[in-house]
Design a protein around this motif. Structure first.
Motif, mmCIF file in Angstrom:
data_model
loop_
_atom_site.group_PDB
_atom_site.id
_atom_site.type_symbol
_atom_site.label_atom_id
_atom_site.label_comp_id
_atom_site.label_asym_id
_atom_site.label_seq_id
_atom_site.Cartn_x
_atom_site.Cartn_y
_atom_site.Cartn_z
ATOM 1 N N ASN A 56 0.831 -1.196 0.001
ATOM 2 C CA ASN A 56 0.136 0.019 0.039
ATOM 3 C C ASN A 56 1.189 1.590 -0.035
ATOM 4 O OD1 ASN A 56 -1.954 2.279 0.660
ATOM 5 N ND2 ASN A 56 -2.922 0.803 1.924
ATOM 6 N N TYR A 57 1.735 1.380 1.115
ATOM 7 C CA TYR A 57 2.765 2.619 1.209
ATOM 8 C C TYR A 57 3.243 2.131 -1.310
ATOM 9 C CZ TYR A 57 2.128 3.044 6.147
ATOM 10 O OH TYR A 57 2.357 3.064 7.774
ATOM 11 N N TYR A 58 3.576 1.402 -1.570
ATOM 12 C CA TYR A 58 4.700 1.305 -2.667
ATOM 13 C C TYR A 58 3.254 2.322 -3.646
ATOM 14 C CZ TYR A 58 6.999 0.181 -6.422
ATOM 15 O OH TYR A 58 7.675 0.404 -8.109
ATOM 16 N N LYS A 59 2.479 1.642 -3.552
ATOM 17 C CA LYS A 59 1.749 2.483 -4.678
ATOM 18 C C LYS A 59 1.128 4.043 -4.084
ATOM 19 C CE LYS A 59 -1.091 -2.363 -5.113
ATOM 20 N NZ LYS A 59 -2.473 -2.805 -5.174
ATOM 21 N N GLN A 60 1.220 4.406 -2.944
ATOM 22 C CA GLN A 60 1.018 5.616 -3.023
ATOM 23 C C GLN A 60 2.265 6.809 -2.862
ATOM 24 O OE1 GLN A 60 -0.823 6.837 1.030
ATOM 25 N NE2 GLN A 60 -0.962 4.196 1.742
ATOM 26 N N ALA B 98 13.348 2.740 -3.526
ATOM 27 C CA ALA B 98 12.228 3.093 -2.469
ATOM 28 C C ALA B 98 12.240 2.240 -1.536
ATOM 29 C CB ALA B 98 10.980 2.697 -3.340
ATOM 30 N N MET B 99 13.162 0.915 -1.538
ATOM 31 C CA MET B 99 12.750 -0.009 -0.560
ATOM 32 C C MET B 99 13.178 0.757 0.815
ATOM 33 S SD MET B 99 11.339 -2.669 0.545
ATOM 34 C CE MET B 99 11.388 -3.334 -1.118
ATOM 35 N N PRO B 100 14.429 1.134 1.515
ATOM 36 C CA PRO B 100 14.743 1.888 2.416
ATOM 37 C C PRO B 100 13.736 2.704 2.653
ATOM 38 C CG PRO B 100 16.569 1.958 0.993
ATOM 39 C CD PRO B 100 15.493 1.194 0.534
ATOM 40 N N ILE B 101 12.946 3.550 2.313
ATOM 41 C CA ILE B 101 11.832 4.130 2.177
ATOM 42 C C ILE B 101 10.911 3.795 3.527
ATOM 43 C CG2 ILE B 101 10.632 6.708 2.094
ATOM 44 C CD1 ILE B 101 11.783 7.264 -0.370
ATOM 45 N N LEU B 102 10.705 3.269 2.599
ATOM 46 C CA LEU B 102 9.038 2.095 2.585
ATOM 47 C C LEU B 102 9.314 1.147 4.324
ATOM 48 C CD1 LEU B 102 8.233 0.537 -1.028
ATOM 49 C CD2 LEU B 102 7.792 2.433 0.737
ATOM 50 N N MET B 103 10.356 0.622 4.081
ATOM 51 C CA MET B 103 10.804 -0.052 5.298
ATOM 52 C C MET B 103 11.218 0.873 7.030
ATOM 53 S SD MET B 103 10.931 -3.053 4.287
ATOM 54 C CE MET B 103 11.933 -3.945 5.720
ATOM 55 N N ARG B 104 11.110 1.970 6.430
ATOM 56 C CA ARG B 104 11.208 3.145 7.929
ATOM 57 C C ARG B 104 9.598 3.456 8.154
ATOM 58 N NH1 ARG B 104 15.594 4.740 5.570
ATOM 59 N NH2 ARG B 104 14.796 6.410 4.555
ATOM 60 N N MET B 105 8.388 3.022 7.071
ATOM 61 C CA MET B 105 6.917 4.261 7.472
ATOM 62 C C MET B 105 6.121 2.821 8.553
ATOM 63 S SD MET B 105 7.414 5.762 5.374
ATOM 64 C CE MET B 105 5.586 6.595 4.765
ATOM 65 N N PRO B 106 5.808 3.527 9.124
ATOM 66 C CA PRO B 106 5.385 3.436 10.225
ATOM 67 C C PRO B 106 4.409 1.448 10.169
ATOM 68 C CG PRO B 106 4.245 5.032 10.055
ATOM 69 C CD PRO B 106 5.304 5.273 9.023
ATOM 70 N N ASP B 107 4.306 0.746 11.469
ATOM 71 C CA ASP B 107 4.099 -0.137 11.760
ATOM 72 C C ASP B 107 4.450 -1.384 10.171
ATOM 73 O OD1 ASP B 107 2.352 0.245 13.602
ATOM 74 O OD2 ASP B 107 1.124 1.180 12.520
ATOM 75 N N VAL B 108 5.449 -1.146 9.887
ATOM 76 C CA VAL B 108 6.141 -2.012 7.819
ATOM 77 C C VAL B 108 6.788 -3.082 9.065
ATOM 78 C CG1 VAL B 108 6.909 -2.799 6.385
ATOM 79 C CG2 VAL B 108 6.107 -0.431 6.851
ATOM 80 N N VAL B 109 7.836 -3.133 9.897
ATOM 81 C CA VAL B 109 8.124 -3.519 10.009
ATOM 82 C C VAL B 109 8.155 -3.690 12.021
ATOM 83 C CG1 VAL B 109 10.439 -4.656 11.553
ATOM 84 C CG2 VAL B 109 10.417 -3.283 9.100
ATOM 85 N N SER B 110 7.240 -4.612 13.069
ATOM 86 C CA SER B 110 6.855 -5.270 13.947
ATOM 87 C C SER B 110 6.826 -6.940 14.452
ATOM 88 C CB SER B 110 4.610 -4.623 13.766
ATOM 89 O OG SER B 110 4.562 -5.980 12.936
ATOM 90 N N ARG B 111 7.026 -6.832 15.827
ATOM 91 C CA ARG B 111 7.722 -7.697 15.727
ATOM 92 C C ARG B 111 5.805 -9.216 16.100
ATOM 93 N NH1 ARG B 111 11.924 -8.364 19.350
ATOM 94 N NH2 ARG B 111 13.664 -6.519 19.957
ATOM 95 N N THR B 112 6.347 -10.235 16.248
ATOM 96 C CA THR B 112 5.631 -11.486 16.269
ATOM 97 C C THR B 112 4.441 -11.262 17.192
ATOM 98 O OG1 THR B 112 7.100 -13.116 16.951
ATOM 99 C CG2 THR B 112 7.101 -12.643 14.338
ATOM 100 N N GLU B 113 4.872 -10.801 18.561
ATOM 101 C CA GLU B 113 4.818 -11.650 19.763
ATOM 102 C C GLU B 113 4.954 -9.662 20.666
ATOM 103 O OE1 GLU B 113 7.463 -14.131 22.138
ATOM 104 O OE2 GLU B 113 5.876 -15.145 20.847
#
Length: 294
Positions: free
Chosen positions: A86-90, A109-124
């Motif tokens: 979704n972030y990539y489309k925007q 683009a990937m380094p920018i997208l990976m810093r967007m909110p909630d893209v990376v999260s812990r599994t638990e």
């Protein structure tokens, strides 16, 4: 024992894949003012951490920090692919809206997208166990102890400075005595000489002696010297008390200032006034350093 309010303490502890860092800094302040920056997992213990800091440090502006470093193998994170898409489309839509006809490559683009909110999260969700908290608490106690050890070292240096300044004031006070003893006769002689220049004026010598005694009593600084001596002694005794008494030392320094100022107002000779100025300078240095005493 005299302690400084300035101090620094640090401790490191290991728990499973975590390295727990605790750092505590303290500066002078009239009250206890604690700024806390801790890892989210320890937030539930913030009140207890503040209590521990206040019990150990009593007073000062405190900066309290706890952070965690993890081993790479211990990281359990996932990438939210739908959200990343979704972030990539925007991002592409924003580039088209700008209208320059250029697009970032996927590598750009990937380094920018990976810093967007909630893209990376812990599994638990992490839960603080009693065992981990015990490890963290011990590290906090070690850091606070290290800070207090630092305070003791700084307090010993403060004491040496105070001893030097107190001795200087006592020495300067004795330097006033020769001028004090000789000024009585100077006052008497000056009044007698002035009256001798007025031969047509008759005066009562007994009344002159009474007025002279009254005038000299107003200029007498014996009481001020005695009270200042007592304050110097009390300052030293307070430094020897079991608990550091920075505020009390400040009050004693104020009383010392009153006696020195009164001595200056009664000093009618330039030499005495110069010595009083030196005493004020020594006292001012004491007052500046007292602000750093716990």
């Amino acid at each position: 024992m005299l302690l400084s309010m300035t101090g620094y303490g640090k401790a490191v502890a290991k728990y499973q894949d975590k390295t727990i860092h605790v750092e505590v800094k303290a500066l002078n302040s009239k009250a206890f003012d604690c700024q806390v920056r801790i890892a989210p997992i320890y937030r539930e213990k913030e009140i207890e951490l503040r209590r521990m800091a206040q019990e150990q440090l009593v007073r000062g502006k405190v900066d309290f920090a706890i952070w965690i470093e993890r081993e790479a193998s211990g990281e359990a994170q996932t990438v939210n692919i739908p959200l990343l898409t979704n972030y990539y489309k925007q991002l592409r839509a924003a580039e088209d809206a700008i209208g320059n006809g250029e697009h970032l490559s996927m590598t750009e683009a990937m380094p920018i997208l990976m810093r967007m909110p909630d893209v990376v999260s812990r599994t638990e969700q992490e839960v603080l166990s009693d065992e981990e908290w015990d490890v963290c608490r011990i590290a906090v106690e070690e850091a606070l102890k290290a800070l207090n050890d630092f305070r003791r070292q700084e307090g010993a240096a403060l004491r040496l400075k105070f001893e030097e300044k107190l001795s200087n004031i006592a020495r300067l006070m004795t330097e006033i005595e020769p001028y004090e003893q000789g000024r009585v006769e100077k006052i008497r002689q000056r009044l007698t000489d002035n009256l001798a220049q007025l031969p047509e004026v008759e005066y009562d010598r007994n009344r002159l002696e009474q007025e002279l005694i009254y005038y000299i009593e107003k200029l007498d600084i014996s009481e001020e010297k005695q009270r200042l001596t007592n304050h110097l002694k009390y300052f030293r005794e307070t430094m020897d008390e079991a608990q550091s008494q920075g505020k009390k030392l400040g009050f004693i320094a104020q009383e010392m200032g009153r006696e020195i100022n009164t001595t200056g107002s009664k000093s009618n000779q330039a030499e005495m006034q110069n010595i009083v100025v030196q005493m004020k300078d020594e006292l001012e240095q004491i007052k500046e350093q007292v602000l750093n005493a716990l």
